[in-house]
Design a protein around this motif. Structure first.
Motif, PDB file in Angstrom:
ATOM      1  N   LEU A  79       0.779  -1.132  -0.380  1.00 41.77           N
ATOM      2  CA  LEU A  79       0.219   0.327   0.150  1.00 41.77           C
ATOM      3  C   LEU A  79       0.787   0.955   0.288  1.00 41.77           C
ATOM      4  O   LEU A  79       0.571   1.956  -0.533  1.00 41.77           O
ATOM      5  N   ASN A  80       1.899   1.214   0.393  1.00 40.33           N
ATOM      6  CA  ASN A  80       3.071   2.323   0.801  1.00 40.33           C
ATOM      7  C   ASN A  80       3.536   2.507  -0.732  1.00 40.33           C
ATOM      8  O   ASN A  80       3.594   3.649  -0.966  1.00 40.33           O
ATOM      9  N   GLN A  81       3.593   1.268  -1.321  1.00 43.64           N
ATOM     10  CA  GLN A  81       4.441   1.548  -2.711  1.00 43.64           C
ATOM     11  C   GLN A  81       2.947   2.535  -3.488  1.00 43.64           C
ATOM     12  O   GLN A  81       3.049   2.803  -4.850  1.00 43.64           O
ATOM     13  N   ALA A  82       2.320   2.247  -3.232  1.00 39.10           N
ATOM     14  CA  ALA A  82       0.584   2.222  -3.881  1.00 39.10           C
ATOM     15  C   ALA A  82       0.396   3.564  -3.378  1.00 39.10           C
ATOM     16  O   ALA A  82      -0.514   4.313  -3.788  1.00 39.10           O
ATOM     17  N   GLU A  83       1.034   4.549  -2.442  1.00 39.87           N
ATOM     18  CA  GLU A  83       0.845   5.538  -1.653  1.00 39.87           C
ATOM     19  C   GLU A  83      -0.298   6.145  -1.676  1.00 39.87           C
ATOM     20  O   GLU A  83      -1.321   6.591  -1.459  1.00 39.87           O
ATOM     21  N   ILE A  84      -0.970   4.789  -0.376  1.00 38.28           N
ATOM     22  CA  ILE A  84      -2.280   4.471   0.518  1.00 38.28           C
ATOM     23  C   ILE A  84      -2.155   5.016   1.761  1.00 38.28           C
ATOM     24  O   ILE A  84      -1.333   3.932   2.438  1.00 38.28           O
ATOM     25  N   PRO A  85      -2.167   5.892   2.174  1.00 41.59           N
ATOM     26  CA  PRO A  85      -1.783   5.948   3.540  1.00 41.59           C
ATOM     27  C   PRO A  85      -3.001   4.336   3.990  1.00 41.59           C
ATOM     28  O   PRO A  85      -4.194   4.284   3.862  1.00 41.59           O
ATOM     29  N   VAL A  86      -2.960   3.895   5.310  1.00 38.10           N
ATOM     30  CA  VAL A  86      -3.538   3.807   6.393  1.00 38.10           C
ATOM     31  C   VAL A  86      -3.460   4.047   8.304  1.00 38.10           C
ATOM     32  O   VAL A  86      -2.479   4.387   8.662  1.00 38.10           O
ATOM     33  N   PHE A  87      -4.889   4.310   8.428  1.00 36.63           N
ATOM     34  CA  PHE A  87      -4.982   5.102   9.403  1.00 36.63           C
ATOM     35  C   PHE A  87      -5.370   3.644  10.664  1.00 36.63           C
ATOM     36  O   PHE A  87      -6.440   2.882   9.829  1.00 36.63           O
ATOM     37  N   MET A  88      -4.740   2.728  11.351  1.00 37.94           N
ATOM     38  CA  MET A  88      -4.626   1.975  12.168  1.00 37.94           C
ATOM     39  C   MET A  88      -5.080   2.439  14.038  1.00 37.94           C
ATOM     40  O   MET A  88      -3.668   2.770  14.368  1.00 37.94           O
ATOM     41  N   ASN A  89      -6.003   1.941  14.350  1.00 31.83           N
ATOM     42  CA  ASN A  89      -5.682   1.561  15.681  1.00 31.83           C
ATOM     43  C   ASN A  89      -6.076  -0.290  16.212  1.00 31.83           C
ATOM     44  O   ASN A  89      -5.838  -0.600  15.765  1.00 31.83           O
ATOM     45  N   PHE A  90      -5.904   0.040  17.702  1.00 33.67           N
ATOM     46  CA  PHE A  90      -5.832  -1.629  18.176  1.00 33.67           C
ATOM     47  C   PHE A  90      -6.615  -1.677  19.381  1.00 33.67           C
ATOM     48  O   PHE A  90      -7.549  -0.633  19.932  1.00 33.67           O
ATOM     49  N   GLY A  91      -7.357  -3.156  19.444  1.00 35.25           N
ATOM     50  CA  GLY A  91      -8.681  -2.996  19.968  1.00 35.25           C
ATOM     51  C   GLY A  91      -8.463  -4.218  21.134  1.00 35.25           C
ATOM     52  O   GLY A  91      -6.522  -3.925  22.112  1.00 35.25           O
ATOM     53  N   ASN A  92      -9.737  -4.692  22.108  1.00 36.58           N
ATOM     54  CA  ASN A  92      -9.572  -5.447  22.163  1.00 36.58           C
ATOM     55  C   ASN A  92      -8.762  -6.443  22.455  1.00 36.58           C
ATOM     56  O   ASN A  92      -8.032  -7.595  23.635  1.00 36.58           O
ATOM     57  N   HIS A  93      -8.312  -7.668  21.573  1.00 36.62           N
ATOM     58  CA  HIS A  93      -7.451  -8.574  21.039  1.00 36.62           C
ATOM     59  C   HIS A  93      -5.985  -7.917  20.748  1.00 36.62           C
ATOM     60  O   HIS A  93      -5.246  -8.824  21.653  1.00 36.62           O
ATOM     61  N   ASP A  94      -5.805  -6.862  20.874  1.00 31.78           N
ATOM     62  CA  ASP A  94      -4.819  -7.215  19.713  1.00 31.78           C
ATOM     63  C   ASP A  94      -4.240  -5.407  20.566  1.00 31.78           C
ATOM     64  O   ASP A  94      -3.385  -4.615  19.852  1.00 31.78           O
ATOM     65  N   TYR A  95      -4.625  -5.471  21.973  1.00 33.73           N
ATOM     66  CA  TYR A  95      -4.545  -3.945  22.956  1.00 33.73           C
ATOM     67  C   TYR A  95      -2.699  -4.018  22.560  1.00 33.73           C
ATOM     68  O   TYR A  95      -1.516  -4.924  22.459  1.00 33.73           O
ATOM     69  N   TYR A  96      -2.259  -2.442  21.897  1.00 37.83           N
ATOM     70  CA  TYR A  96      -0.613  -1.856  21.769  1.00 37.83           C
ATOM     71  C   TYR A  96      -0.295  -1.768  22.996  1.00 37.83           C
ATOM     72  O   TYR A  96      -0.551  -2.055  24.036  1.00 37.83           O
ATOM     73  N   GLN A  97       0.869  -2.679  22.660  1.00 39.66           N
ATOM     74  CA  GLN A  97       2.385  -2.675  23.708  1.00 39.66           C
ATOM     75  C   GLN A  97       3.472  -2.827  22.256  1.00 39.66           C
ATOM     76  O   GLN A  97       3.552  -3.921  21.783  1.00 39.66           O
TER      77      GLN A  97
END
Length: 394
Positions: A79-97
């Motif tokens: 997606l980066n090569q296609a110049e498409i940004p990705v907005f990503m958050n983290f939920g209760n399963h993949d909570y961020y560390q």
């Protein structure tokens, strides 16, 4: 402006409720999550979206396997090569560390990592202004209503709220509070069944795009959202690599055991990888042997050998034979004659004599009540019994 909204990919999640999976079908399961992610990226590129939203639980746990991490980052780089940004958050399963990630997120991936609401503003390649407001889980639970931290829309930018949760104890919210913020689109995650809570504004759960259990059959894939001239439209694109499906197979024309195999092959015409549940119907001609072989699981195993390798028959059942209505050795016309008798006012009144003496019930025993009772009685009689056929003179 066009963007892709996805949630609950649950990469690394295994398929549940399966035993003795055919060796030929194993590769489809092992590659399903990766294929689903590839389909998502392919869709974003083919649709030429301006950006992608990943609204939580992208991974099934907060320590994704290194294999999954490597594959995910490689797809994000596409997606980066296609110049498409990705907005990503983290939920209760993949909570961020942060320490759980061993590879660097590509530059096009914009992360929400805090358990506090923040806004990311940007300009699309076409010069359109947009803003994404969101937060992430840093723990398995968030009991407070995070919606209270979301600011009210104040600019002309296309305002998106990205929110994973919706019910206690996973960042609960009320629909009215979402609508009060004045946002143009709410990209929700957490609920696996696709749901549209509102169309003005759009408030959308896309659902999980890949079912991992027999209960996850109502899939809509990902959402493609377009805003043209102030009008927003939403449509679905399926990206599942493996589907769950239940199909009834009629044995009405089967007269002996060997014919069953051909009936199944003729009626099961599925082209994509499928976890299939078959329910055999109309099998009375095969007698008790059909029920025995289905219960022993031998018939399922034998049928699996007859099906293409991209279909795994994980369950085989036999539908219960419908109970036959009792037979009355009278013609159906007799029912109409009996009903006509009860339509006589004196007969009907005599039947209801005790009820009619109750002053609270008396006003209800009018002509409409009589008509409804007679009609229903007639229908019940005809639905309950079989009747002798009418003889005709030749």
């Amino acid at each position: 402006m066009k963007f892709l909204h996805a949630a609950d990919l649950h990469l690394d999640r295994s398929f549940e409720g399966l035993i003795e999976v055919a060796d030929s079908f194993q590769p489809y399961l092992l590659q399903a999550n990766q294929k689903m992610l590839t389909n998502l990226v392919d869709t974003a590129i083919q649709e030429a979206v301006d950006f992608v939203l990943l609204a939580g639980d992208t991974f099934h746990q907060n320590r994704p396997t290194l294999k999954t991490q490597r594959y995910f980052f490689a797809e994000m780089e596409r997606l980066n090569q296609a110049e498409i940004p990705v907005f990503m958050n983290f939920g209760n399963h993949d909570y961020y560390q942060a320490e759980r990630y061993w590879f660097t997120f590509p530059d096009n991936v914009v992360l929400f990592t805090q358990e506090a609401v923040e806004t990311k503003r940007f300009t699309t390649k076409k010069g359109e202004q947009a803003a994404v407001t969101s937060f992430s889980f840093q723990h398995p639970l968030i009991e407070q209503e995070m919606i209270d931290q979301f600011p009210t829309k104040t600019s002309d930018a296309f305002q998106i709220g990205m929110y994973h949760g919706g019910q206690m104890p996973y960042a609960p919210f009320t629909l009215s509070k979402l609508m009060e913020k004045g946002y143009d689109y709410w990209a929700l995650g957490h609920i696996h069944v696709p749901q549209i809570l509102s169309e003005q504004p759009w408030i959308v759960y896309p659902g999980t795009p890949q079912g991992h259990t027999q209960k996850e059959t109502q899939l809509a894939g990902v959402k493609i959202v377009e805003n043209i001239g102030g009008t927003t439209t939403v449509r679905s694109v399926e990206i599942a690599a493996v589907q769950w499906q239940k199909q009834q197979v009629s044995l009405a024309r089967v007269r002996n055991n060997p014919q069953l195999f051909q009936a199944v092959k003729e009626q099961v015409q599925i082209m994509q990888p499928t976890l299939l549940q078959i329910e055999l119907t109309d099998g009375e001609a095969l007698g008790a042997e059909l029920a025995y072989q289905a219960a022993s699981d031998e018939l399922r195993s034998a049928l699996q050998e007859e099906l293409p390798e991209h279909i795994f028959l994980w369950q085989l059942t036999v539908a219960d034979a419908p109970e036959e209505r009792p037979y009355l050795a009278v013609e159906e016309a007799l029912v109409d004659q009996l009903i006509a008798t009860y339509q006589e006012p004196t007969v009907f009144q005599e039947l209801l004599q005790e009820l009619d003496q109750n002053p609270a019930i008396h006003p209800l025993l009018n002509q409409q009540f009589k008509t409804e009772v007679i009609t229903e009685l007639s229908q019940i009689m005809k639905d309950t019994y079989r009747f002798r056929a009418v003889k005709t003179d030749e």
